[in-house]
Design a protein around this motif. Structure first.
Motif, PDB file in Angstrom:
ATOM      1  N   GLY A 103      23.474 -25.820 -16.417  1.00 47.65           N
ATOM      2  CA  GLY A 103      22.050 -25.600 -16.214  1.00 47.65           C
ATOM      3  C   GLY A 103      21.747 -24.178 -15.786  1.00 47.65           C
ATOM      4  N   ALA A 104      22.594 -23.610 -14.940  1.00 44.97           N
ATOM      5  CA  ALA A 104      22.387 -22.237 -14.473  1.00 44.97           C
ATOM      6  C   ALA A 104      22.585 -21.220 -15.592  1.00 44.97           C
ATOM      7  N   LEU A 105      23.347 -21.575 -16.627  1.00 47.98           N
ATOM      8  CA  LEU A 105      23.615 -20.669 -17.740  1.00 47.98           C
ATOM      9  C   LEU A 105      22.712 -20.933 -18.942  1.00 47.98           C
ATOM     10  N   ARG A 117      50.158 -24.612  -6.127  1.00 46.88           N
ATOM     11  CA  ARG A 117      51.371 -25.425  -6.189  1.00 46.88           C
ATOM     12  C   ARG A 117      51.033 -26.891  -6.436  1.00 46.88           C
ATOM     13  N   ASP A 118      49.801 -27.300  -6.057  1.00 52.33           N
ATOM     14  CA  ASP A 118      49.440 -28.720  -6.097  1.00 52.33           C
ATOM     15  C   ASP A 118      48.669 -29.126  -7.346  1.00 52.33           C
ATOM     16  N   PHE A 119      47.726 -28.291  -7.782  1.00 55.09           N
ATOM     17  CA  PHE A 119      46.798 -28.700  -8.828  1.00 55.09           C
ATOM     18  C   PHE A 119      46.670 -27.619  -9.901  1.00 55.09           C
ATOM     19  N   THR A 120      46.343 -28.082 -11.111  1.00 59.74           N
ATOM     20  CA  THR A 120      45.920 -27.188 -12.192  1.00 59.74           C
ATOM     21  C   THR A 120      44.512 -27.585 -12.595  1.00 59.74           C
ATOM     22  N   VAL A 121      43.642 -26.597 -12.714  1.00 59.66           N
ATOM     23  CA  VAL A 121      42.243 -26.832 -13.084  1.00 59.66           C
ATOM     24  C   VAL A 121      41.936 -26.004 -14.322  1.00 59.66           C
ATOM     25  N   GLY A 122      41.428 -26.656 -15.351  1.00 59.11           N
ATOM     26  CA  GLY A 122      41.038 -25.963 -16.569  1.00 59.11           C
ATOM     27  C   GLY A 122      39.580 -26.224 -16.889  1.00 59.11           C
ATOM     28  N   VAL A 123      38.880 -25.172 -17.319  1.00 53.92           N
ATOM     29  CA  VAL A 123      37.449 -25.278 -17.616  1.00 53.92           C
ATOM     30  C   VAL A 123      37.160 -24.579 -18.936  1.00 53.92           C
ATOM     31  N   TRP A 124      36.375 -25.222 -19.777  1.00 50.58           N
ATOM     32  CA  TRP A 124      35.847 -24.606 -21.002  1.00 50.58           C
ATOM     33  C   TRP A 124      34.332 -24.624 -20.936  1.00 50.58           C
ATOM     34  N   VAL A 125      33.701 -23.538 -21.333  1.00 50.45           N
ATOM     35  CA  VAL A 125      32.244 -23.459 -21.404  1.00 50.45           C
ATOM     36  C   VAL A 125      31.874 -22.872 -22.763  1.00 50.45           C
ATOM     37  N   GLY A 126      30.926 -23.488 -23.435  1.00 51.47           N
ATOM     38  CA  GLY A 126      30.489 -23.008 -24.748  1.00 51.47           C
ATOM     39  C   GLY A 126      29.427 -23.921 -25.317  1.00 51.47           C
ATOM     40  N   ASN A 127      29.378 -24.003 -26.650  1.00 51.72           N
ATOM     41  CA  ASN A 127      28.421 -24.863 -27.340  1.00 51.72           C
ATOM     42  C   ASN A 127      29.160 -25.673 -28.396  1.00 51.72           C
ATOM     43  N   PHE A 128      28.961 -26.978 -28.392  1.00 53.36           N
ATOM     44  CA  PHE A 128      29.653 -27.831 -29.358  1.00 53.36           C
ATOM     45  C   PHE A 128      29.261 -27.506 -30.799  1.00 53.36           C
ATOM     46  N   ASP A 129      28.040 -26.979 -30.998  1.00 54.95           N
ATOM     47  CA  ASP A 129      27.619 -26.681 -32.367  1.00 54.95           C
ATOM     48  C   ASP A 129      28.189 -25.361 -32.872  1.00 54.95           C
ATOM     49  N   GLY A 130      28.983 -24.674 -32.045  1.00 55.99           N
ATOM     50  CA  GLY A 130      29.655 -23.460 -32.483  1.00 55.99           C
ATOM     51  C   GLY A 130      28.834 -22.196 -32.384  1.00 55.99           C
ATOM     52  N   THR A 131      27.588 -22.283 -31.943  1.00 55.37           N
ATOM     53  CA  THR A 131      26.771 -21.076 -31.828  1.00 55.37           C
ATOM     54  C   THR A 131      27.254 -20.243 -30.640  1.00 55.37           C
ATOM     55  N   PRO A 132      27.183 -18.907 -30.753  1.00 53.71           N
ATOM     56  CA  PRO A 132      27.688 -18.058 -29.670  1.00 53.71           C
ATOM     57  C   PRO A 132      26.760 -18.036 -28.463  1.00 53.71           C
ATOM     58  N   VAL A 185      28.381 -14.117 -22.447  1.00 52.66           N
ATOM     59  CA  VAL A 185      29.058 -14.875 -21.397  1.00 52.66           C
ATOM     60  C   VAL A 185      30.566 -14.800 -21.630  1.00 52.66           C
ATOM     61  N   SER A 186      31.307 -14.354 -20.623  1.00 52.86           N
ATOM     62  CA  SER A 186      32.753 -14.224 -20.732  1.00 52.86           C
ATOM     63  C   SER A 186      33.428 -15.332 -19.935  1.00 52.86           C
ATOM     64  N   GLY A 187      34.773 -15.309 -19.947  1.00 54.79           N
ATOM     65  CA  GLY A 187      35.510 -16.340 -19.225  1.00 54.79           C
ATOM     66  C   GLY A 187      35.224 -16.336 -17.740  1.00 54.79           C
ATOM     67  N   VAL A 188      35.057 -15.129 -17.163  1.00 58.26           N
ATOM     68  CA  VAL A 188      34.843 -15.052 -15.717  1.00 58.26           C
ATOM     69  C   VAL A 188      33.414 -15.408 -15.337  1.00 58.26           C
ATOM     70  N   THR A 189      32.441 -15.150 -16.220  1.00 62.33           N
ATOM     71  CA  THR A 189      31.048 -15.465 -15.896  1.00 62.33           C
ATOM     72  C   THR A 189      30.616 -16.834 -16.390  1.00 62.33           C
ATOM     73  N   GLY A 190      31.326 -17.371 -17.393  1.00 56.90           N
ATOM     74  CA  GLY A 190      30.966 -18.685 -17.917  1.00 56.90           C
ATOM     75  C   GLY A 190      31.747 -19.799 -17.267  1.00 56.90           C
ATOM     76  N   ALA A 191      33.055 -19.833 -17.540  1.00 61.01           N
ATOM     77  CA  ALA A 191      33.901 -20.897 -16.999  1.00 61.01           C
ATOM     78  C   ALA A 191      34.339 -20.608 -15.564  1.00 61.01           C
ATOM     79  N   GLY A 192      34.368 -19.331 -15.176  1.00 63.31           N
ATOM     80  CA  GLY A 192      34.871 -18.955 -13.856  1.00 63.31           C
ATOM     81  C   GLY A 192      34.162 -19.623 -12.687  1.00 63.31           C
ATOM     82  N   PRO A 193      32.817 -19.619 -12.633  1.00 71.05           N
ATOM     83  CA  PRO A 193      32.134 -20.246 -11.498  1.00 71.05           C
ATOM     84  C   PRO A 193      32.455 -21.721 -11.325  1.00 71.05           C
TER      85      PRO A 193
END
Length: 736
Positions: free
Chosen positions: A294-296, A541-556, A560-568
């Protein structure tokens, strides 16, 4: 004679009738033997808290129950609503058909339905168009059903398949979805309400047409009273009852993507399954995913996914496939955890680890972050660019990886070989990278293939374990395949140390960014071309966290980069995991390595009197002697001038058929370190002009060339070779 002929004709007619009856019977359909929807499965979290019940295969919420498990009041209601004379006529109610035909002729529309429950079942089994031809096919199939089926089996098959709004089918699914209880427990008011939906499921579902549904409910109750099934007082009381109807989406309270992913492998009998998910964590991650997207919104971001894994067990603790599974406007049913997307730079750590392991580079190697061109089989050049649009010159391995520089990563892969990296990625579980190495080319390390968030998190959790790959699991007690050791532990430990170094990545990401935790945590971002996918994957050492941010329809997305999109989102989840104050243990030091001071621009131990930035780096014990340098013989030789790109003996490929524009692009940037003044460059004795920034570029020409550099006091030279492109070379292609 005439009597004998008549007798023969009668015998033939009877035989024909019997034959037709046998044929009709043999082509009949037994409703009791129709394939039934798979059984429902109730899923709980790791502690037994119910997450939801999946009531059907795929995206259809459906479940089959015997007629004895359905409220008798619902059976009375649905018969009254759809086919009041069901128990007294055959497959077709000709009286109703004639009445419908009369109404159509007089009023131009059918004022009452002519389809029986048998005919509706026929349409559910084999959808047919609403035409005269379609109606005739429907009648024929209904007759085939009637020949082989009892009335009870027909009714049972119908109530288990009747459309109940959206993707909900059958009375059991509807009862659990809308009322949260089995169909056997429906009271009169609930039964009449659900019996109203099949008449027009698109407009009579509780969350799409409440007023119309209530009118239909009243009609059914009055119809039941007129048929003597209930009294008028019971009808009035049922209509006055206040019903607490749930939204369709509440049939699954938590983790819908995970539950539907698990249901693909569920058995036909249904049952109860305890997952590895933690409901409280799942709800937190889901809420934060929705909030971050929502913030993006203003940056054209509509979708995201997140996965949290316990590194010790491989158990998945949280699985969010999209911000809102039930939002069709943004393709919310798509599962971002399993979807295949380009991973951007998130594959670079695996390139560097393998290169370190094989001796292609060392931890002290100096790599050239400079403009470079690689010939491709189609006659074009591949020129990797950094995200910032600028080059840093000679850089250490730690700096190159931590700041996610593209040119050094491609340089390393060009030495290592694409086939070798692809084989290693397969070992780590990237099964969707199923094309040959020549398809991906050098762009593989920059995310030229497609992987899933599931695969990426599984591989990063292996890094956290020092290279021990443990398949992820969603089912409690399911150990899955045994763990496998991939690569050599000390080099994975070195990669984790680099990714956990906030100062090494400060140039690109700054100090105190969302990637920096108040405890030891390694992290890597990735951004695909045109900002279509952004990733942040990291671990303690305890956990792995993975995040993807984008659009399912493939539009750019918009910038927004990895640090500004998925990073927060990654930041919020990782902080939440340790909000109780129990910080994770520090990462193990690379086994067999020692920390040694080196010069940041040469990779060697600083000699007395040198003027260079001194940093400490992990160095293999057996390599310590190699990085140590003897003291200089004189002040003038305190720091040598060294050409860092190109390297002595490098071979470049020139495309002789390139266009004029491509020919101008086929040039290399020359770089040196240790100069006291501006460097003068010459090739084969010819001095090169410098650009406004003092940089030298030389256009490739076929032959063997000596490149020299001088600052007036010090000199260095290398010899390179340029060959014409003659054939396609595997590993140097680019994915479209």
């Amino acid at each position: 004679m005439a009597a004998r002929a008549l007798t023969l004709v009668a015998i033939l007619v009877c035989a024909g009738a019997v034959a037709l009856a046998v044929i009709a019977y043999c082509s009949g359909i037994d409703a009791a033997k129709l394939t039934t929807p798979r059984g429902s499965v109730t899923y709980t979290d790791r502690s037994g808290i119910v997450l939801g019940t999946v009531l059907g295969a795929g995206s259809d919420h459906a479940v089959s129950v015997p007629l004895r498990s359905v409220s008798p009041q619902f059976l009375q209601a649905v018969v009254a609503a759809e086919d009041a004379r069901f128990w007294r006529h055959g497959a077709v109610d000709f009286r109703s058909l004639l009445r419908a035909a009369r109404d159509y002729a007089v009023f131009g529309e059918a004022r009452s339905g002519g389809s029986t429950i048998s005919m509706q079942l026929a349409r559910l089994i084999d959808p047919m168009p609403s035409t005269i031809g379609g109606k005739l096919r429907q009648i024929v199939m209904a007759e085939r059903i009637s020949i082989r089926s009892t009335k009870t089996s027909v009714l049972e098959a119908y109530v288990n398949r009747a459309p109940m709004g959206g993707n909900v089918y059958g009375v059991e699914a509807a009862s659990r979805t809308y009322f949260g209880e089995p169909a056997a427990d429906l009271d009169l008011a609930q039964a009449a309400l659900l019996a109203a939906i099949p008449n027009d499921p698109d407009h009579l579902a509780p969350d799409s047409g409440w007023n119309a549904l209530r009118r239909r409910q009243r009609f059914i109750l009055e119809r039941m009273a007129s048929l003597g099934e209930i009294t008028p007082a019971q009808a009035g009381g049922a209509f006055a009852e206040t019903l607490a109807v749930r939204s369709r989406e509440l049939g699954i309270a938590d983790a819908p993507h995970a539950l539907f992913y698990l249901y693909r492998d569920a058995g036909a009998g249904g049952g109860r399954v305890r997952t590895t998910l933690d409901r409280d964590l799942q709800r937190f991650v889901a809420a934060q995913t929705e909030d971050v997207v929502g913030a993006l919104h203003d940056f054209h971001v509509t979708d995201a996914a997140a996965l949290v894994v316990n590194n010790r067990s491989g158990n998945v603790l949280a699985y969010v496939g999209s911000p809102d599974y039930f939002s069709d406007s943004v393709l919310g049913r798509n599962d971002g955890v399993q979807a295949l997307r380009q991973p951007g730079s998130s594959l670079k750590p695996f390139t560097y680890e393998l290169a370190l392991e094989r001796g292609t580079i060392r931890s002290t190697s100096i790599l050239a972050d400079t403009a470079a061109a690689y010939a491709l089989p189609n006659g074009t050049l591949y020129e990797p660019q950094d995200y910032s649009g600028k080059f840093s010159g000679p850089v250490r391995v730690r700096y190159a990886l931590a700041n996610s520089l593209n040119a050094p990563a491609v340089q390393v892969l060009s030495r290592l070989g694409v086939d070798a990296l692809l084989a290693r990625l397969h070992e780590l579980g990237f099964n969707h990278l199923d094309r040959p190495a020549s398809y991906y080319g050098l762009g593989l390390t920059l995310g030229g293939g497609e992987v899933s968030l599931w695969e990426l998190v599984q591989a990063y959790s292996a890094v956290a374990r020092g290279g021990r790959l443990l398949p992820l699991t969603l089912v409690a007690g399911n150990d899955g395949a045994p763990p496998q050791d991939v690569g050599e532990t000390p080099y994975w430990q070195l990669i984790a140390d680099i990714l956990a170094d906030p100062y090494a990545r400060a140039k690109s990401f700054g100090v105190g960014s969302v990637l920096q935790m108040p405890f030891p945590a390694a992290v890597k971002t990735g951004t695909s071309s045109d900002f279509r996918d952004t990733w942040t994957v990291g671990f303690t050492r305890d956990f792995t966290v993975g995040v993807w941010v984008g659009n399912f329809d493939g539009t750019p997305m918009r910038g927004v980069s990895g640090v500004t999109g998925a990073g927060p989102l990654w930041n919020r989840i990782m902080l939440h995991l340790y909000e109780n104050g129990d910080e994770p243990a520090r990462f193990d030091s690379p086994r067999g390595f020692v920390r040694a001071p080196i010069c940041a621009t040469t990779g060697h131990a600083p000699a007395r009197g040198t003027q260079c930035a001194i940093v400490k780096e992990w160095v293999r014990r057996e390599d310590v002697a190699m990085v140590e340098a003897p003291p200089p013989r004189s002040p003038a030789a305190a720091q040598e001038l060294q050409i860092v790109f190109p390297h002595d003996g490098d071979v470049f490929v020139q495309n002789p058929t390139a266009t004029a524009l491509q020919a101008r692009e086929q040039r290399i940037a020359l770089h040196a370190s240790g100069a006291k003044a501006n460097v003068r460059w010459s090739v084969a004795g010819t001095t090169l002009a410098l650009d406004a920034g003092g940089n030298a570029f030389w256009p490739l020409r076929v032959g063997t060339w000596r490149i020299a550099a001088s600052d007036g006091l010090r000199h260095d030279a290398v010899t390179i070779r340029v060959v014409p492109q003659r054939e396609k070379r595997p590993g140097f292609s680019r994915s479209p």
